[in-house]
Design an enzyme around this catalytic site. Structure first.
Site, PDB file in Angstrom:
ATOM      1  N   GLN A  59     -20.613   5.589  13.171  1.00 53.25           N
ATOM      2  CA  GLN A  59     -21.764   5.191  14.341  1.00 53.25           C
ATOM      3  C   GLN A  59     -21.419   4.170  15.091  1.00 53.25           C
ATOM      4  OE1 GLN A  59     -23.439   6.573  11.068  1.00 53.25           O
ATOM      5  NE2 GLN A  59     -23.724   7.956  12.667  1.00 53.25           N
TER       6      GLN A  59
ATOM      7  N   ASP B  70      -9.877  -3.058   9.277  1.00 52.90           N
ATOM      8  CA  ASP B  70      -8.742  -4.089   9.722  1.00 52.90           C
ATOM      9  C   ASP B  70      -8.246  -3.844  11.281  1.00 52.90           C
ATOM     10  OD1 ASP B  70      -8.917  -5.033   7.343  1.00 52.90           O
ATOM     11  OD2 ASP B  70      -7.274  -4.063   6.290  1.00 52.90           O
TER      12      ASP B  70
ATOM     13  N   GLY C  42      -2.723   7.843   6.621  1.00 50.10           N
ATOM     14  CA  GLY C  42      -2.443   6.990   5.544  1.00 50.10           C
ATOM     15  C   GLY C  42      -3.171   5.635   5.730  1.00 50.10           C
TER      16      GLY C  42
ATOM     17  N   VAL D 125      -8.840   4.870   6.607  1.00 53.49           N
ATOM     18  CA  VAL D 125      -8.355   3.848   6.147  1.00 53.49           C
ATOM     19  C   VAL D 125      -7.694   3.044   7.240  1.00 53.49           C
ATOM     20  CG1 VAL D 125      -6.675   2.835   4.602  1.00 53.49           C
ATOM     21  CG2 VAL D 125      -7.779   5.005   4.104  1.00 53.49           C
TER      22      VAL D 125
ATOM     23  N   ASP E 230       0.609  -1.179   0.090  1.00 55.64           N
ATOM     24  CA  ASP E 230      -0.019   0.061   0.025  1.00 55.64           C
ATOM     25  C   ASP E 230       0.844   1.236   0.064  1.00 55.64           C
ATOM     26  OD1 ASP E 230      -2.418  -1.506  -0.008  1.00 55.64           O
ATOM     27  OD2 ASP E 230      -2.497  -1.442   2.421  1.00 55.64           O
TER      28      ASP E 230
ATOM     29  N   GLU F  96       0.098  -3.236  -6.097  1.00 56.91           N
ATOM     30  CA  GLU F  96       0.437  -2.104  -5.387  1.00 56.91           C
ATOM     31  C   GLU F  96      -0.846  -1.479  -5.288  1.00 56.91           C
ATOM     32  OE1 GLU F  96       4.831  -0.535  -5.668  1.00 56.91           O
ATOM     33  OE2 GLU F  96       3.519  -0.544  -7.492  1.00 56.91           O
TER      34      GLU F  96
HETATM   35  N1  LIG Z   1     -15.509   8.367  11.338  1.00 57.77           N
HETATM   36  C1  LIG Z   1     -15.412   7.513  12.568  1.00 57.77           C
HETATM   37  N2  LIG Z   1     -15.726   8.143  13.755  1.00 57.77           N
HETATM   38  C2  LIG Z   1     -15.646   7.421  14.848  1.00 57.77           C
HETATM   39  N3  LIG Z   1     -15.384   5.990  14.828  1.00 57.77           N
HETATM   40  C3  LIG Z   1     -15.228   5.382  13.419  1.00 57.77           C
HETATM   41  C4  LIG Z   1     -14.915   6.156  12.131  1.00 57.77           C
HETATM   42  N4  LIG Z   1     -14.665   5.421  11.262  1.00 57.77           N
HETATM   43  C5  LIG Z   1     -14.652   4.163  12.015  1.00 57.77           C
HETATM   44  N5  LIG Z   1     -14.684   4.032  13.253  1.00 57.77           N
HETATM   45  C6  LIG Z   1     -14.570   3.078  14.013  1.00 57.77           C
HETATM   46  O1  LIG Z   1     -13.812   1.809  13.309  1.00 57.77           O
HETATM   47  C7  LIG Z   1     -14.606   0.871  13.354  1.00 57.77           C
HETATM   48  C8  LIG Z   1     -14.366   0.127  11.989  1.00 57.77           C
HETATM   49  O2  LIG Z   1     -14.910   1.038  10.852  1.00 57.77           O
HETATM   50  P1  LIG Z   1     -15.698   0.816   9.618  1.00 57.77           P
HETATM   51  O3  LIG Z   1     -16.881   0.543   9.908  1.00 57.77           O
HETATM   52  O4  LIG Z   1     -15.426   2.134   8.652  1.00 57.77           O
HETATM   53  O5  LIG Z   1     -15.072  -0.513   8.866  1.00 57.77           O
HETATM   54  P2  LIG Z   1     -14.794  -0.781   7.447  1.00 57.77           P
HETATM   55  O6  LIG Z   1     -16.002  -0.272   6.686  1.00 57.77           O
HETATM   56  O7  LIG Z   1     -14.560  -2.175   7.594  1.00 57.77           O
HETATM   57  O8  LIG Z   1     -13.655  -0.117   7.155  1.00 57.77           O
HETATM   58  P3  LIG Z   1     -12.359  -0.375   6.106  1.00 57.77           P
HETATM   59  O9  LIG Z   1     -12.454   0.479   4.912  1.00 57.77           O
HETATM   60  O10 LIG Z   1     -10.951  -0.357   6.680  1.00 57.77           O
HETATM   61  O11 LIG Z   1     -12.705  -1.916   5.358  1.00 57.77           O
HETATM   62  C9  LIG Z   1     -16.053   1.345  13.484  1.00 57.77           C
HETATM   63  O12 LIG Z   1     -16.886   0.376  14.045  1.00 57.77           O
HETATM   64  C10 LIG Z   1     -15.773   2.516  14.654  1.00 57.77           C
HETATM   65  O13 LIG Z   1     -15.556   1.837  15.826  1.00 57.77           O
HETATM   66 MG   LIG Z   2     -13.705  -3.395   6.156  1.00 64.35          MG
END
Ligand SMILES: Nc1ncnc2c1ncn2[C@@H]1O[C@H](COP(=O)(O)OP(=O)(O)OP(=O)(O)O)[C@@H](O)[C@H]1O
Ligand SMILES: [Mg+2]
Length: 319
Positions: free
Chosen positions: A228, A256, A291, A252, A14, A91
């Site tokens: 949320q 994970d 990042g 980002v 990445d 990449e």
């Molecule tokens: N903008 C935000 N404000 C507060 N907490 C956040 C925010 N974004 C992510 N989180 C925290 O990180 C956790 C995981 O984020 P998200 O639900 O965006 O995962 P994802 O969609 O799997 O992300 P990825 O893009 O890494 O695959 C959320 O449950 C929350 O606890």
């Molecule tokens: Mg995800």
């Protein structure tokens, strides 16, 4: 030390950088660059290792980028079990627009895996002498891998008697749930691909997760909802983790980080609720990492006591 083994069929190096403004045609002169080893499973291994696990990452790698990936993984203190492949490891590129503070994420499809190559990845997992405390597979499937690749991983985990967590999307997730897994960590879009119907408030979200559990596809659903927060659902209980009010430097890697911390905690034999708290703390900590960097262990521990986990009362079925 708990042992976490991850499988990443489509890993990447990445690259992240930033530019004053993303626009067409004009040359976009970027400032700074950093390279991180990536792909869902590798990221989970990095987080588990930061929190103190012995983390072993199984992944295919090829070409110069494959070599670079291997040395980046090594630099993170994660052990590699590499399956050499003919293709070149991909990449990915994340660009921060400094004017809007939005991130643009360019993700390449990845090299085509030959049958012997994806089969070799499964064989490494099936035949490794060490018995892991937890197996986690994560990320997209590369071209060439069969849609039911993760169902085969679930089968191996079951035979080995090791709990298995999965984080993927679309047809790969659907096909994986042909076999039962211990835990899935969908986000809302990924859950929508699995379950039809209106998914808006907690009640319908929990209902959708329960449907998957009742069908015997998974035992635990950790549904992450970005800003949320998250929901944790098992057959007879559900919890909500409130998000911390943090202005994200980068979102980002939040998913994970969440899963990596949860897997580390479960491998360490912590209770499910406590593992969920670790996940939420790591999701929050990831927002402070620029990042593609993931949560730092110190921030996870700092946020841990601030995370409120609330049990959701549900009307009992018998009532
Ligand atoms: N903008 C935000 N404000 C507060 N907490 C956040 C925010 N974004 C992510 N989180 C925290 O990180 C956790 C995981 O984020 P998200 O639900 O965006 O995962 P994802 O969609 O799997 O992300 P990825 O893009 O890494 O695959 C959320 O449950 C929350 O606890
Ligand atoms: Mg995800």
């Amino acid at each position: 030390m708990p042992i976490v083994v991850t499988l990443t069929p489509n890993p990447a190096v990445d690259i992240s950088t930033s530019v004053d403004r993303v626009e067409p045609v004009r040359k976009l002169r970027c400032s700074g660059e950093s390279r991180d080893p990536g792909g869902g499973g590798i990221n989970v291994a990095r987080v588990a290792s930061r929190l103190g696990a012995r983390a072993i990452a199984i992944y295919p790698a090829g070409g110069f980028t494959g070599q670079r990936l291997e040395s980046l993984v090594q630099g993170e203190g994660v052990e590699s079990l590499v399956v050499p492949i003919q293709g070149e490891t991909r990449e990915d590129l994340t660009v921060l627009d400094e004017t809007t503070h939005e991130e643009y994420r360019f993700v390449l499809p990845g090299p085509h895996l030959r049958d012997v190559e994806w089969m070799a990845c499964l064989k490494v997992l099936a035949e490794m002498e060490l018995k892991p405390d937890f197996i986690c597979a994560s990320g997209s499937l590369p071209p060439g891998a069969p849609e039911d690749f993760y169902a085969r991983v679930a089968e191996i985990a079951e035979i080995r008697g090791v709990r298995f967590a999965l984080d993927t999307s679309g047809p790969a997730l659907k096909a994986a749930l042909r076999d039962r897994v211990h835990l899935i960590k969908p986000n809302l879009a990924e859950l929508r691909e699995l379950v039809a119907g209106a998914l808006d408030e907690d009640r319908s979200l929990i209902g959708a997760c329960r449907a998957l559990i009742a069908q015997g596809r998974t035992e635990v659903v950790a549904l992450t909802l970005g800003a949320q927060g998250a929901l944790l659902v098992v057959a007879d209980a559900a919890w909500r983790a409130r998000p911390l009010p943090i202005r994200p430097l980068s979102t980002v890697g939040a998913g994970d980080s969440f899963l990596g911390a949860m897997v580390w905690a479960l491998a360490s034999k912590l209770r499910l609720e406590e593992a969920f708290r670790y996940g939420a703390a790591a999701g929050a900590a990831a927002l402070l990492a620029p990042g593609t960097d993931l949560c730092g262990a110190a921030n996870v521990r700092r946020f841990l006591p601030q995370i409120e986990i609330e049990r959701i009362d549900e009307p009992s079925v018998a009532a």
